[in-house]
Write an enzyme that holds these catalytic residues in place. Structure first.
Site, PDB file in Angstrom:
ATOM      1  N   LYS A   8       0.839  -1.211   0.000  1.00 13.31           N
ATOM      2  CA  LYS A   8       0.000   0.000   0.000  1.00 13.31           C
ATOM      3  C   LYS A   8       0.872   1.259   0.000  1.00 13.31           C
ATOM      4  O   LYS A   8       0.693   2.157  -0.812  1.00 13.31           O
ATOM      5  CB  LYS A   8      -0.922   0.026   1.236  1.00 13.31           C
ATOM      6  CG  LYS A   8      -1.888  -1.137   1.308  1.00 13.31           C
ATOM      7  CD  LYS A   8      -2.833  -1.013   2.483  1.00 13.31           C
ATOM      8  CE  LYS A   8      -2.190  -1.117   3.852  1.00 13.31           C
ATOM      9  NZ  LYS A   8      -1.597  -2.441   4.150  1.00 13.31           N
ATOM     10  N   ARG A  83     -10.637   1.587   7.376  1.00 14.86           N
ATOM     11  CA  ARG A  83     -10.191   0.216   7.598  1.00 14.86           C
ATOM     12  C   ARG A  83     -11.278  -0.646   8.232  1.00 14.86           C
ATOM     13  O   ARG A  83     -11.133  -1.867   8.322  1.00 14.86           O
ATOM     14  CB  ARG A  83      -8.977   0.272   8.534  1.00 14.86           C
ATOM     15  CG  ARG A  83      -7.977  -0.802   8.357  1.00 14.86           C
ATOM     16  CD  ARG A  83      -6.784  -0.559   9.268  1.00 14.86           C
ATOM     17  NE  ARG A  83      -5.785   0.280   8.669  1.00 14.86           N
ATOM     18  CZ  ARG A  83      -4.520  -0.083   8.479  1.00 14.86           C
ATOM     19  NH1 ARG A  83      -4.089  -1.263   8.843  1.00 14.86           N
ATOM     20  NH2 ARG A  83      -3.662   0.747   7.936  1.00 14.86           N
ATOM     21  N   ARG A 117      11.343  -6.073   6.033  1.00 15.72           N
ATOM     22  CA  ARG A 117      11.170  -4.629   5.774  1.00 15.72           C
ATOM     23  C   ARG A 117      12.033  -3.819   6.741  1.00 15.72           C
ATOM     24  O   ARG A 117      12.022  -4.049   7.945  1.00 15.72           O
ATOM     25  CB  ARG A 117       9.708  -4.226   5.964  1.00 15.72           C
ATOM     26  CG  ARG A 117       9.545  -2.711   5.936  1.00 15.72           C
ATOM     27  CD  ARG A 117       8.117  -2.265   5.785  1.00 15.72           C
ATOM     28  NE  ARG A 117       7.267  -2.661   6.879  1.00 15.72           N
ATOM     29  CZ  ARG A 117       5.955  -2.393   6.914  1.00 15.72           C
ATOM     30  NH1 ARG A 117       5.379  -1.763   5.917  1.00 15.72           N
ATOM     31  NH2 ARG A 117       5.239  -2.783   7.939  1.00 15.72           N
ATOM     32  N   ARG A 150      10.309  -1.868  11.739  1.00 16.50           N
ATOM     33  CA  ARG A 150       9.170  -1.269  12.437  1.00 16.50           C
ATOM     34  C   ARG A 150       8.844  -2.125  13.641  1.00 16.50           C
ATOM     35  O   ARG A 150       8.888  -3.350  13.561  1.00 16.50           O
ATOM     36  CB  ARG A 150       7.968  -1.224  11.476  1.00 16.50           C
ATOM     37  CG  ARG A 150       7.455   0.178  11.265  1.00 16.50           C
ATOM     38  CD  ARG A 150       6.481   0.226  10.141  1.00 16.50           C
ATOM     39  NE  ARG A 150       5.185  -0.340  10.502  1.00 16.50           N
ATOM     40  CZ  ARG A 150       4.137  -0.334   9.685  1.00 16.50           C
ATOM     41  NH1 ARG A 150       4.233   0.189   8.490  1.00 16.50           N
ATOM     42  NH2 ARG A 150       2.992  -0.849  10.071  1.00 16.50           N
ATOM     43  N   ARG A 161      -2.501  -8.261  13.238  1.00 22.20           N
ATOM     44  CA  ARG A 161      -2.909  -7.265  12.228  1.00 22.20           C
ATOM     45  C   ARG A 161      -3.628  -7.953  11.064  1.00 22.20           C
ATOM     46  O   ARG A 161      -4.624  -7.451  10.558  1.00 22.20           O
ATOM     47  CB  ARG A 161      -1.672  -6.494  11.736  1.00 22.20           C
ATOM     48  CG  ARG A 161      -1.114  -5.532  12.780  1.00 22.20           C
ATOM     49  CD  ARG A 161       0.368  -5.201  12.578  1.00 22.20           C
ATOM     50  NE  ARG A 161       0.679  -4.613  11.303  1.00 22.20           N
ATOM     51  CZ  ARG A 161       1.902  -4.619  10.761  1.00 22.20           C
ATOM     52  NH1 ARG A 161       2.932  -5.189  11.397  1.00 22.20           N
ATOM     53  NH2 ARG A 161       2.118  -4.046   9.603  1.00 22.20           N
TER      54      ARG A 161
HETATM   55  P1  AP5 Z   1       4.718  -1.708   2.155  1.00 29.05           P
HETATM   56  O1  AP5 Z   1       4.448  -0.876   0.938  1.00 29.05           O
HETATM   57  O2  AP5 Z   1       5.425  -1.073   3.289  1.00 29.05           O
HETATM   58  O3  AP5 Z   1       3.383  -2.440   2.636  1.00 29.05           O
HETATM   59  P2  AP5 Z   1       2.032  -1.885   3.283  1.00 29.05           P
HETATM   60  O4  AP5 Z   1       0.899  -2.513   2.544  1.00 29.05           O
HETATM   61  O5  AP5 Z   1       2.068  -0.399   3.365  1.00 29.05           O
HETATM   62  O6  AP5 Z   1       2.103  -2.588   4.695  1.00 29.05           O
HETATM   63  P3  AP5 Z   1       1.970  -2.000   6.166  1.00 29.05           P
HETATM   64  O7  AP5 Z   1       2.625  -2.991   7.068  1.00 29.05           O
HETATM   65  O8  AP5 Z   1       2.430  -0.584   6.239  1.00 29.05           O
HETATM   66  O9  AP5 Z   1       0.414  -2.045   6.336  1.00 29.05           O
HETATM   67  P4  AP5 Z   1      -0.379  -2.014   7.680  1.00 29.05           P
HETATM   68  O10 AP5 Z   1      -1.757  -1.825   7.215  1.00 29.05           O
HETATM   69  O11 AP5 Z   1      -0.130  -3.166   8.542  1.00 29.05           O
HETATM   70  O12 AP5 Z   1       0.304  -0.806   8.491  1.00 29.05           O
HETATM   71  P5  AP5 Z   1      -0.063   0.720   8.656  1.00 29.05           P
HETATM   72  O13 AP5 Z   1       1.201   1.468   8.819  1.00 29.05           O
HETATM   73  O14 AP5 Z   1      -1.011   1.152   7.615  1.00 29.05           O
HETATM   74  O15 AP5 Z   1       5.565  -2.983   1.671  1.00 29.05           O
HETATM   75  C1  AP5 Z   1       6.022  -3.917   2.639  1.00 29.05           C
HETATM   76  C2  AP5 Z   1       7.473  -4.331   2.344  1.00 29.05           C
HETATM   77  O16 AP5 Z   1       7.508  -5.092   1.149  1.00 29.05           O
HETATM   78  C3  AP5 Z   1       8.431  -3.145   2.104  1.00 29.05           C
HETATM   79  O17 AP5 Z   1       9.698  -3.492   2.606  1.00 29.05           O
HETATM   80  C4  AP5 Z   1       8.478  -2.998   0.575  1.00 29.05           C
HETATM   81  O18 AP5 Z   1       9.734  -2.514   0.136  1.00 29.05           O
HETATM   82  C5  AP5 Z   1       8.269  -4.434   0.124  1.00 29.05           C
HETATM   83  N1  AP5 Z   1       7.448  -4.541  -1.083  1.00 29.05           N
HETATM   84  C6  AP5 Z   1       6.398  -3.784  -1.458  1.00 29.05           C
HETATM   85  N2  AP5 Z   1       5.877  -4.219  -2.627  1.00 29.05           N
HETATM   86  C7  AP5 Z   1       6.630  -5.311  -2.973  1.00 29.05           C
HETATM   87  C8  AP5 Z   1       6.586  -6.209  -4.086  1.00 29.05           C
HETATM   88  N3  AP5 Z   1       5.670  -6.071  -5.063  1.00 29.05           N
HETATM   89  N4  AP5 Z   1       7.505  -7.207  -4.124  1.00 29.05           N
HETATM   90  C9  AP5 Z   1       8.423  -7.352  -3.128  1.00 29.05           C
HETATM   91  N5  AP5 Z   1       8.533  -6.518  -2.063  1.00 29.05           N
HETATM   92  C10 AP5 Z   1       7.615  -5.512  -1.979  1.00 29.05           C
HETATM   93  O19 AP5 Z   1      -0.831   0.717  10.065  1.00 29.05           O
HETATM   94  C11 AP5 Z   1      -0.098   0.440  11.252  1.00 29.05           C
HETATM   95  C12 AP5 Z   1      -1.008   0.494  12.460  1.00 29.05           C
HETATM   96  O20 AP5 Z   1      -1.606   1.813  12.582  1.00 29.05           O
HETATM   97  C13 AP5 Z   1      -2.203  -0.457  12.479  1.00 29.05           C
HETATM   98  O21 AP5 Z   1      -1.823  -1.763  12.891  1.00 29.05           O
HETATM   99  C14 AP5 Z   1      -3.123   0.245  13.489  1.00 29.05           C
HETATM  100  O22 AP5 Z   1      -2.647   0.071  14.806  1.00 29.05           O
HETATM  101  C15 AP5 Z   1      -2.922   1.727  13.117  1.00 29.05           C
HETATM  102  N6  AP5 Z   1      -3.872   2.154  12.077  1.00 29.05           N
HETATM  103  C16 AP5 Z   1      -3.560   2.468  10.779  1.00 29.05           C
HETATM  104  N7  AP5 Z   1      -4.680   2.813  10.102  1.00 29.05           N
HETATM  105  C17 AP5 Z   1      -5.712   2.722  10.980  1.00 29.05           C
HETATM  106  C18 AP5 Z   1      -7.112   2.942  10.861  1.00 29.05           C
HETATM  107  N8  AP5 Z   1      -7.686   3.333   9.695  1.00 29.05           N
HETATM  108  N9  AP5 Z   1      -7.880   2.729  11.955  1.00 29.05           N
HETATM  109  C19 AP5 Z   1      -7.320   2.373  13.147  1.00 29.05           C
HETATM  110  N10 AP5 Z   1      -5.993   2.131  13.307  1.00 29.05           N
HETATM  111  C20 AP5 Z   1      -5.195   2.319  12.252  1.00 29.05           C
HETATM  112 MG    MG Z   2       2.314   0.995   4.946  1.00 32.68          MG
END
Ligand code: AP5
Ligand code: MG
Length: 203
Positions: A8, A83, A117, A150, A161
Site C-alpha cells: 500500500k 479500515r 522490511r 518497524r 494485524r
Molecule cells: P509496504 O508498501 O510497506 O506495505 P504496506 O501494505 O504499506 O504494509 P503495512 O505494514 O504498512 O500495512 P499495515 O496496514 O499493517 O500498516 P499501517 O502502517 O497502515 O511494503 C512492505 C514491504 O515489502 C516493504 O519493505 C516494501 O519494500 C516491500 N514490497 C512492497 N511491494 C513489494 C513487491 N511487489 N515485491 C516485493 N517486495 C515488496 O498501520 C499500522 C497500524 O496503525 C495499524 O496496525 C493500526 O494500529 C494503526 N492504524 C492504521 N490505520 C488505521 C485505521 N484506519 N484505523 C485504526 N488504526 C489504524
Molecule cells: Mg504501509
C-alpha cells in the site's frame, strides 16, 4: 487497501508522483503523532505496538486534519483508511472516492515481506532485505541514516494485524465493490509490475 505488506505504502508513493497528489498513510500519520509526543500519539502508541486498531474518533481527527492541508485540496491517495465499516460509513458521508484499489497477496507473502522490511531512521526511505536491498548492510542508500525494523513487524503482531484485516477490513472492500469503485490488483508481482497494473486504472 490490502493486507499487511501488500505494498500500500510503496504503491501509493509511486502513484502519488504520477498523479501529482499526496499519498497519505494512516499508519505513518499515527507514527508521526507518536514520535512528536502529542496527546494523540500518546493515546495511539499502545494500539500500534500490539497491532490493534486505534479508536475511530482519534483516527478521524488525525486524518481530517491532514486532508485539510493545502496540498490535499485537489485530491489525495489514502493508504490504510477507512479500515473498518464504521470508519467507511463516516468517511462516505462527506467524501465520494473515485477509486478503491485492493492489493491482494497471501498471508505467507505478508509475513515474508514484513520480516525483511527496514526503513531509514532519518529520511524514512523503505527497503526490503530480499526484494529491495540496500547497497550497504544497515545503512540508507540516500543519506547517512540507519535502517531499522518497524516495532510492529514481529510475527505475533503481524498475525494479529492480519486477523483484524480479514475480519474488519475485507467487509469495507465489499462495500466499495457494491459501489462499483473497487479494483482488485494482484499484489504478488514485482513492485514495477504492480505499479503498471495500478497505473492502468488511471489512463
Ligand atoms: P509496504 O508498501 O510497506 O506495505 P504496506 O501494505 O504499506 O504494509 P503495512 O505494514 O504498512 O500495512 P499495515 O496496514 O499493517 O500498516 P499501517 O502502517 O497502515 O511494503 C512492505 C514491504 O515489502 C516493504 O519493505 C516494501 O519494500 C516491500 N514490497 C512492497 N511491494 C513489494 C513487491 N511487489 N515485491 C516485493 N517486495 C515488496 O498501520 C499500522 C497500524 O496503525 C495499524 O496496525 C493500526 O494500529 C494503526 N492504524 C492504521 N490505520 C488505521 C485505521 N484506519 N484505523 C485504526 N488504526 C489504524
Ligand atoms: Mg504501509
Amino acid at each position: 487497501m490490502g493486507p499487511q505488506g501488500s505494498g500500500k505504502g510503496t504503491q501509493a508513493e509511486i502513484l502519488a508522483k504520477d498523479l501529482g497528489v499526496p499519498a497519505i498513510s494512516m499508519g505513518a500519520l499515527l507514527r508521526d503523532e507518536i514520535n512528536s509526543g502529542s496527546e494523540a500519539g500518546k493515546l495511539a502508541k499502545d494500539f500500534l505496538a500490539s497491532g490493534k486498531l486505534v479508536p475511530d474518533e482519534l483516527v478521524l481527527q488525525v486524518v481530517q486534519s491532514r486532508l485539510n492541508q493545502p496540498d490535499a485540496a485537489n485530491g489525495w491517495i489514502l493508504d490504510g483508511f477507512p479500515r473498518i465499516m464504521a470508519q467507511a460509513e463516516m468517511f462516505l458521508r462527506s467524501i465520494q472516492p473515485t477509486h478503491a484499489i485492493i492489493l491482494e497477496i497471501t498471508d505467507d507473502q505478508s509475513l515474508e515481506r514484513l520480516s525483511g522490511r527496514v526503513q531509514c531512521d532519518k529520511c524514512r526511505c523503505g527497503f526490503q532485505l530480499k526484494y529491495v536491498p540496500p547497497k550497504n548492510v544497515g545503512k540508507c542508500d540516500h543519506c547517512d541514516g540507519n535502517l531499522v525494523h518497524r516495532s510492529d513487524d514481529i510475527p505475533e503482531v503481524i498475525k494479529e494485524r492480519l486477523n483484524i484485516y480479514h475480519e474488519e477490513t475485507e467487509p469495507v472492500a465489499r462495500k466499495f465493490e457494491e459501489m462499483g469503485i473497487l479494483h482488485r490488483v494482484d499484489g504478488s508481482g514485482t513492485i514495477e509490475e504492480v505499479a503498471a497494473e495500478v497505473k492502468k486504472l488511471f489512463v
